[in-house]
Write an enzyme that holds these catalytic residues in place. Sequence first.
Site, short mmCIF file in Angstrom:
data_model
loop_
_atom_site.label_atom_id
_atom_site.label_comp_id
_atom_site.label_asym_id
_atom_site.label_seq_id
_atom_site.Cartn_x
_atom_site.Cartn_y
_atom_site.Cartn_z
N ASP A 188 51.82 23.19 37.40
CA ASP A 188 52.42 23.44 38.70
C ASP A 188 51.34 23.32 39.77
O ASP A 188 50.15 23.54 39.49
CB ASP A 188 53.07 24.82 38.75
CG ASP A 188 53.84 25.03 40.05
OD1 ASP A 188 54.82 24.30 40.28
OD2 ASP A 188 53.46 25.91 40.84
N GLU B 139 50.48 23.96 44.21
CA GLU B 139 50.86 24.43 45.54
C GLU B 139 50.17 23.53 46.56
O GLU B 139 49.08 23.00 46.28
CB GLU B 139 50.47 25.89 45.76
CG GLU B 139 51.07 26.87 44.76
CD GLU B 139 52.58 26.94 44.76
OE1 GLU B 139 53.20 26.44 45.72
OE2 GLU B 139 53.15 27.48 43.80
N ASP C 61 53.52 30.23 37.90
CA ASP C 61 54.70 29.38 37.75
C ASP C 61 54.60 28.50 36.50
O ASP C 61 55.61 28.25 35.83
CB ASP C 61 54.89 28.51 38.99
CG ASP C 61 55.51 29.28 40.15
OD1 ASP C 61 55.74 30.50 39.99
OD2 ASP C 61 55.77 28.67 41.19
N HIS D 223 55.32 32.21 45.08
CA HIS D 223 54.94 31.15 44.15
C HIS D 223 53.42 31.17 43.95
O HIS D 223 52.66 31.42 44.87
CB HIS D 223 55.34 29.78 44.70
CG HIS D 223 56.81 29.53 44.68
ND1 HIS D 223 57.43 28.79 43.71
CD2 HIS D 223 57.79 29.95 45.50
CE1 HIS D 223 58.73 28.75 43.95
NE2 HIS D 223 58.97 29.45 45.04
N GLU E 92 55.25 27.26 57.11
CA GLU E 92 56.38 27.30 56.17
C GLU E 92 55.89 27.34 54.74
O GLU E 92 56.46 28.02 53.89
CB GLU E 92 57.30 26.09 56.38
CG GLU E 92 58.05 26.08 57.70
CD GLU E 92 57.20 25.51 58.84
OE1 GLU E 92 56.00 25.24 58.62
OE2 GLU E 92 57.75 25.34 59.95
N HIS F 201 54.18 30.25 49.27
CA HIS F 201 53.19 30.59 48.24
C HIS F 201 52.19 31.66 48.67
O HIS F 201 51.46 32.19 47.84
CB HIS F 201 52.44 29.35 47.77
CG HIS F 201 51.90 28.48 48.86
ND1 HIS F 201 51.02 28.92 49.82
CD2 HIS F 201 52.12 27.16 49.13
CE1 HIS F 201 50.72 27.91 50.64
NE2 HIS F 201 51.38 26.83 50.26
#
Length: 259
Positions: A7, A9, A163, A158, A52, A57
Amino acid sequence: MRQVILDTETTGIDPRDGHRLIEVGAVEMVNRRFTGNTYHQFINPERDIEAEAVGIHGITNERVADEPVFADIADEFWHFIKGAELVIHNAPFDVGFIDHEFERLNAMRGEPLLGPVAKHCGVLDTLTMAREKHPGQRNSLDALCKRYDIDNGHRVLHGALLDAEILADVYLAMTGGQTALSLDASATPAVDAAGNQQSATQGVQRLDEQRARLAVPPLTHEEQQAHEARLQGIRDSAGQCLWDHLDVPTSPDEPTVSH
């Protein structure tokens, strides 16, 4: 089979707008067993993170200001994922960002040393898999955790490694396989709801030798004929039938095998 559940970010939603990776988390499995090997790295994106994205996260500009840039961690990261099947939820998003980072780095170095992902790794998209298994339903990672009864209560924001660990459990549940089996008596004992340790054998129930035997109805004439026809077909195709080496039991409770 080596799989890496992965995963990322990012600073925003589209690398074509100049957005960059800020965190990568990955968990290694071999033959559907966790190996204990993980990869986790925060990355200085060399640009601002959109508000945003921070709301999703929780990673701020200040958090990654002193982290290495992607060029400094790229080789180690590539070594971890190369040759594996990558298991990713919404794979096009993460792979797109990873490939974008490799393209930038290759341009800086003047030759294509790393990537692209799909050329050197398999890619399995669990979002596509979930949509095929559960059409018309919500298939976010949180929704899948709820559907497969996977605890993600510690997941408020997140985070790439968290994750990835959750996705690994979801993937194993979705594909119907057992996650682990330990017969080692030294394994960590389970803990019940009251916080008491359970022994490694707790939950294994032995059948009472004095229990009532199951009633076994006799075969009908038609069933016996079908059975014999099946055995004859095995004899004709294989030249022998192991059933012929079984002793005829005197009762349903007394099957024996001749050696």
